[in-house]
Design an enzyme around this catalytic site. Structure first.
Site, mmCIF file in Angstrom:
data_model
loop_
_atom_site.group_PDB
_atom_site.id
_atom_site.type_symbol
_atom_site.label_atom_id
_atom_site.label_comp_id
_atom_site.label_asym_id
_atom_site.label_seq_id
_atom_site.Cartn_x
_atom_site.Cartn_y
_atom_site.Cartn_z
ATOM 1 N N LYS A 33 0.841 -1.203 0.000
ATOM 2 C CA LYS A 33 0.000 0.000 0.000
ATOM 3 C C LYS A 33 0.877 1.255 0.000
ATOM 4 O O LYS A 33 0.694 2.156 -0.791
ATOM 5 C CB LYS A 33 -0.914 -0.044 1.229
ATOM 6 C CG LYS A 33 -1.807 1.169 1.381
ATOM 7 C CD LYS A 33 -2.763 1.002 2.555
ATOM 8 C CE LYS A 33 -3.455 2.328 2.831
ATOM 9 N NZ LYS A 33 -4.380 2.264 3.957
ATOM 10 N N GLU B 118 10.591 -4.794 4.425
ATOM 11 C CA GLU B 118 10.626 -6.216 4.052
ATOM 12 C C GLU B 118 10.292 -6.375 2.569
ATOM 13 O O GLU B 118 10.986 -7.082 1.823
ATOM 14 C CB GLU B 118 9.596 -7.025 4.858
ATOM 15 C CG GLU B 118 9.932 -7.189 6.326
ATOM 16 C CD GLU B 118 9.255 -6.149 7.192
ATOM 17 O OE1 GLU B 118 9.063 -4.993 6.722
ATOM 18 O OE2 GLU B 118 8.922 -6.468 8.351
ATOM 19 N N GLY C 135 -4.903 -1.906 5.164
ATOM 20 C CA GLY C 135 -4.102 -3.033 4.678
ATOM 21 C C GLY C 135 -4.794 -4.377 4.876
ATOM 22 O O GLY C 135 -4.924 -5.175 3.949
ATOM 23 N N ARG C 136 -5.258 -4.632 6.109
ATOM 24 C CA ARG C 136 -5.847 -5.946 6.399
ATOM 25 C C ARG C 136 -7.252 -6.096 5.833
ATOM 26 O O ARG C 136 -7.861 -7.157 5.968
ATOM 27 C CB ARG C 136 -5.826 -6.216 7.913
ATOM 28 C CG ARG C 136 -6.529 -5.169 8.756
ATOM 29 C CD ARG C 136 -6.178 -5.314 10.223
ATOM 30 N NE ARG C 136 -6.640 -4.198 11.036
ATOM 31 C CZ ARG C 136 -6.002 -3.047 11.164
ATOM 32 N NH1 ARG C 136 -4.878 -2.831 10.511
ATOM 33 N NH2 ARG C 136 -6.482 -2.089 11.938
ATOM 34 N N GLU D 158 -5.101 -7.156 15.056
ATOM 35 C CA GLU D 158 -4.587 -5.841 14.675
ATOM 36 C C GLU D 158 -5.716 -4.805 14.778
ATOM 37 O O GLU D 158 -5.479 -3.647 15.088
ATOM 38 C CB GLU D 158 -4.029 -5.898 13.245
ATOM 39 C CG GLU D 158 -3.000 -4.825 12.953
ATOM 40 C CD GLU D 158 -2.283 -5.074 11.637
ATOM 41 O OE1 GLU D 158 -1.482 -6.027 11.562
ATOM 42 O OE2 GLU D 158 -2.516 -4.325 10.690
ATOM 43 N N HIS E 46 -5.680 -33.849 17.250
ATOM 44 C CA HIS E 46 -4.552 -34.707 17.645
ATOM 45 C C HIS E 46 -3.443 -33.869 18.269
ATOM 46 O O HIS E 46 -2.305 -34.309 18.361
ATOM 47 C CB HIS E 46 -4.039 -35.476 16.427
ATOM 48 C CG HIS E 46 -5.093 -36.380 15.872
ATOM 49 N ND1 HIS E 46 -5.162 -37.714 16.173
ATOM 50 C CD2 HIS E 46 -6.159 -36.112 15.079
ATOM 51 C CE1 HIS E 46 -6.216 -38.243 15.572
ATOM 52 N NE2 HIS E 46 -6.843 -37.282 14.899
ATOM 53 N N LYS F 189 7.890 -0.957 12.496
ATOM 54 C CA LYS F 189 8.566 -0.507 11.278
ATOM 55 C C LYS F 189 9.677 0.499 11.630
ATOM 56 O O LYS F 189 10.762 0.457 11.072
ATOM 57 C CB LYS F 189 7.567 0.124 10.302
ATOM 58 C CG LYS F 189 6.582 -0.891 9.692
ATOM 59 C CD LYS F 189 5.675 -0.301 8.617
ATOM 60 C CE LYS F 189 4.684 -1.326 8.082
ATOM 61 N NZ LYS F 189 3.792 -0.883 7.018
HETATM 62 C C1 G6Q Z 1 -2.546 -3.820 7.892
HETATM 63 C C2 G6Q Z 1 -1.298 -3.289 8.409
HETATM 64 C C3 G6Q Z 1 -0.056 -4.015 7.940
HETATM 65 C C4 G6Q Z 1 0.327 -3.711 6.492
HETATM 66 C C5 G6Q Z 1 1.758 -4.187 6.253
HETATM 67 C C6 G6Q Z 1 2.214 -3.950 4.849
HETATM 68 O O1 G6Q Z 1 -3.636 -3.385 8.149
HETATM 69 O O2 G6Q Z 1 -1.218 -1.944 8.191
HETATM 70 O O3 G6Q Z 1 -0.163 -5.406 8.093
HETATM 71 O O4 G6Q Z 1 -0.561 -4.318 5.610
HETATM 72 O O5 G6Q Z 1 2.604 -3.557 7.153
HETATM 73 O O6 G6Q Z 1 2.131 -2.597 4.517
HETATM 74 P P1 G6Q Z 1 2.268 -2.132 3.019
HETATM 75 O O7 G6Q Z 1 1.160 -2.726 2.231
HETATM 76 O O8 G6Q Z 1 2.209 -0.637 3.052
HETATM 77 O O9 G6Q Z 1 3.592 -2.641 2.529
#
Ligand code: G6Q
Length: 554
Positions: free
Chosen positions: A206, A212, A267-268, A353, A384, A512
Site C-alpha cells: 500500500k 521487508e 491493509g488488512r 490488529e 490430535h 517498522k
Molecule cells: C494492515 C497493516 C499491515 C500492512 C503491512 C504492509 O492493516 O497496516 O499489516 O498491511 O505492514 O504494509 P504495506 O502494504 O504498506 O507494505
C-alpha cells in the site's frame, strides 16, 4: 469518555451473567429441546448454530440491548457511507465499497469512488485474462507460468489465504507463490522454484515503503537481471499494487503495470482491492466477481438484518459475552476444511490488529478487556494436538467450527468422517462426561474397581465448553467472500461496542520504525568497529554478541 461498566446495558448483562454462569450447557439442552431451532441464524452463504453457548432467551435480549445502546447500526451505516470511522488517521474505511454491487454513489470528500474502483477492476481483469490465456509474454516470448507475490501483512495474508482456500477453482497452469518474510530464505527458496523467463513478480505494498517488501523486491529484480534479461524487460515481469505511484516509479516499475487502490482501504481489509490480483489471476475474473458478490451480500445482511438476526453482530456479542463476562481471553478458529488452513492466521491479523487496543476512540483508557487472542489450525489435525486443553484444560476457550457440507474433492468416505469429527467435537465439548458415567463405562468394560477409582477423574470431561458451528454448502468463491465479510463485520461490531478504533495499527507502525533504528546502529558498529552502547544493556549486549559471532567487527 465511555464508561462501559457503568452503563445500564452492561450492568444488566453483568447481573444476568452471574446467574447464567451457574447453568451448564448440558442442563440447558436437557431442559430445552428447542435450542437448535431457537439459536440459529441464516446469512448469505452461511448457516450459524449458536445453541451450544451459555445463553438463554434473556441473554440474547440483554446482548441486543447492549448493541442498541452502543449504536452498532448507526456505526455500521457510517462506515458503509464513507464517513471518517478511522479518526486517528483521518480516514474512511470503505472496503465495503470495493465489493459493492449496486449503482448508488459512495462518496469520500464529495467524490464518488465507485467508478474508480470499477476502472481498476476492469484493468485487473484485462491483465489477468491475458496472463491466464498465455498471452502475456516474458522477455523471451514464453507465457507466464509462475507468479510471485511480494508483500507482507495485509498485502500478503489475505491473498495467500484466499488463493489456498480456492484451489479447486485455480488455473491449472499457473503456480502462485507468496514471499513475505525478510528472512532471505523465503525469497531464495522461492526463486529456486521459478524461471526468470516465465515468472511475473507482483510487488504488493500500500505504502511502497515497507522495508521487508522493498528488500524482497530488490532481490527479485537483481535475480531477474542476473539472467539474460535487461532493464527494458522489467516491465514484462514486474507489476505493482499500491497507493503510491511515485514510489512505484522510483523503484523502476512501469506505472502502466501498477494497479492502484486508495488510502481509505486498510491493509488488512485490502483483499477486495488491487491487492486481490494474485487471487484473480488464480481463479479468474469471473470467479473473483462471485467472491466480491458473496462479501457484498454479507455487507447487506450486516447493514439491514435486525440486530437479533444479524450474524456478524450476534457473533460479536457472543465474543463480548465470554471476553467480558466469563473471563475468556482467547478464541479458537477451527475450520474443518484443509483449504482454509491459512484462515486462522488471516483472522489473527484481522481481529488482533483491529481490536488489540486499550484506548477508546476519544483516547481515554478502556476499562474492560478488548479483542481476544485468536488462534487455530484446521480440523481434524487440531484434535490430535491442542484439543486436549480444550476438553480438560483450565481455560475457557470459545470456538468457531467452520464446515462445508459438500466436499470440493469427493473421495471415499473422507467427507463423512470429517463432518462426523467436527460435530462430535462440538457435542463432546458441550456435554462432557461425568465421573459417574466414566466409572459406569469402565465397570461395563470389566475394569477392576481399584483401577476405576484411580483413573476416573483423569477420564472425566467437565464439558460446558461453548462453540459456534458455521456451515456452508461448498467452499466456493461466493461462500469465501461472504465468510471473510462476516468476520470483518463481526470485528467492526465488537469495536463499535467497545468504542475503540479497529482501523488503525500504531503497534505495527512502531515495529517498522524500531527495526530501522536498530539496523542503522548495527551497521554503524560494523563499519566503525565500536560496540553499540546506545540501547539498554540487554539490547546492546545482544547486538555486540551477534556482531562478534558473525566476525564482522573490525
Ligand atoms: C494492515 C497493516 C499491515 C500492512 C503491512 C504492509 O492493516 O497496516 O499489516 O498491511 O505492514 O504494509 P504495506 O502494504 O504498506 O507494505
Amino acid at each position: 469518555m465511555t464508561n462501559l461498566p457503568k452503563t445500564s446495558a452492561w450492568q444488566a448483562l453483568a447481573e444476568h451473567a452471574s446467574e447464567q454462569r451457574e447453568i451448564t450447557l448440558a442442563q440447558r439442552f436437557g431442559t430445552d429441546e428447542g435450542r437448535f431451532h431457537k439459536f440459529q441464524l441464516k446469512a448469505p452463504g452461511w448457516f450459524l448454530d449458536y445453541s451450544k453457548n451459555q445463553i438463554n432467551d434473556e441473554t440474547v435480549k440483554h446482548l441486543v440491548a447492549l448493541a442498541e445502546a452502543s449504536q452498532v447500526s448507526t456505526k455500521f451505516n457510517a462506515m458503509f457511507k464513507g464517513e471518517v470511522v478511522n479518526p486517528t488517521e483521518g480516514r474512511a474505511a470503505l472496503h465495503s465499497a470495493l465489493r459493492y454491487q449496486g449503482s448508488d454513489a459512495i462518496r469520500v470528500d464529495g467524490e464518488d469512488v465507485v467508478p474508480g474502483i470499477r476502472d481498476v477492476l476492469d484493468r485487473m481483469s484485462t491483465f489477468a485474462n491475458k496472463v491466464r490465456a498465455g498471452e502475456w509474454l516474458g522477455f523471451t516470448g514464453k507465457p507466464i507460468t509462475d507468479i510471485v507475490n511480494i508483500g507482507i501483512g495485509g498485502s500478503d495474508l489475505g491473498p495467500l489465504m484466499a488463493t489456498e482456500a480456492l484451489q479447486p477453482f485455480a488455473h491449472d497452469a499457473l503456480n502462485i507463490h507468496f514471499v513475505s518474510n525478510v528472512d532471505g530464505s523465503h525469497m531464495v527458496s522461492t526463486l529456486k522454484k521459478v524461471d526468470p523467463e516465465t515468472t511475473l513478480f507482483i510487488v504488493a505494498s500500500k505504502t511502497f515503503t515497507t522495508i521487508e517488501t522493498l528488500t524482497n523486491a530488490t532481490t527479485a529484480r537483481d535475480w531477474f537481471l542476473e539472467s539474460k534479461a535487461t532493464e527494458n524487460d522489467v516491465a514484462k515481469h514486474f507489476a505493482a499494487l499500491s497507493t503510491n505511484a511515485e514510489k512505484v516509479s522510483d523503484f523502476g516499475i512501469d506505472t502502466n503495470n501498477m494497479f492502484e487502490f486508495w488510502d481509505w482501504v486498510g491493509g488488512r481489509y485490502s483483499l477486495w482491492s488491487a491487492i486481490g490480483l494474485p487471487l484473480m489471476l488464480c481463479i479468474g475474473p469471473e470467479q473473483f466477481q462471485r467472491f466480491l458478490s458473496g462479501a457484498a451480500d454479507m455487507d447487506k445482511h450486516a447493514k439491514e438484518a435486525p440486530l437479533s438476526e444479524n450474524m456478524p453482530v450476534m457473533l460479536a456479542l457472543l465474543t463480548i459475552w465470554y471476553s467480558n463476562f466469563f473471563g475468556a481471553s482467547s478464541h479458537l478458529i477451527a475450520p474443518y476444511d484443509q483449504y482454509l488452513h491459512r484462515f486462522p492466521a488471516y483472522l489473527q491479523q484481522l481481529t488482533m490488529e483491529s481490536n488489540g487496543k486499550s484506548v477508546h476512540v476519544d483516547g481515554s483508557s478502556v476499562s474492560v478487556t478488548t479483542g481476544p487472542i485468536v488462534w487455530g489450525e484446521p480440523g481434524t489435525n487440531g484434535q490430535h494436538a491442542y484439543f486436549q486443553l480444550l476438553h480438560q484444560g483450565t481455560h475457557l476457550i470459545p470456538a468457531d467450527f467452520i464446515l462445508a457440507m459438500e466436499s470440493c474433492n469427493p473421495c471415499g468416505n473422507h467427507h463423512e468422517l470429517l463432518i462426523a469429527n467436527c460435530l462430535a467435537q462440538t457435542e463432546a465439548l458441550m456435554k462432557g462426561k461425568s465421573t459417574d458415567e466414566v466409572a459406569a463405562e469402565m465397570a461395563a468394560a470389566g475394569v477392576p474397581p481399584e483401577k476405576i477409582d484411580a483413573l476416573k477423574t483423569h477420564r472425566t470431561f467437565e464439558g460446558n465448553r461453548p462453540t459456534n458451528t458455521l456451515l456452508t454448502q461448498r467452499l466456493d468463491p461466493y461462500a469465501l467472500g461472504a465468510l471473510i465479510a462476516l468476520y470483518e463485520n463481526k470485528v467492526f461490531a465488537e469495536a463499535a461496542i467497545w468504542d475503540i478504533n479497529p482501523f488503525d495499527q500504531w503497534g505495527v507502525e512502531l515495529g517498522k520504525q524500531l527495526a530501522t533504528t536498530l539496523y542503522d546502529d548495527m551497521q554503524a558498529s560494523v563499519s566503525n568497529g565500536k560496540p553499540v552502547d546506545s540501547h539498554d544493556s540487554s539490547t546492546n549486549g545482544l547486538i555486540n554478541h551477534i556482531n562478534a559471532a558473525r566476525n564482522i567487527l573490525a
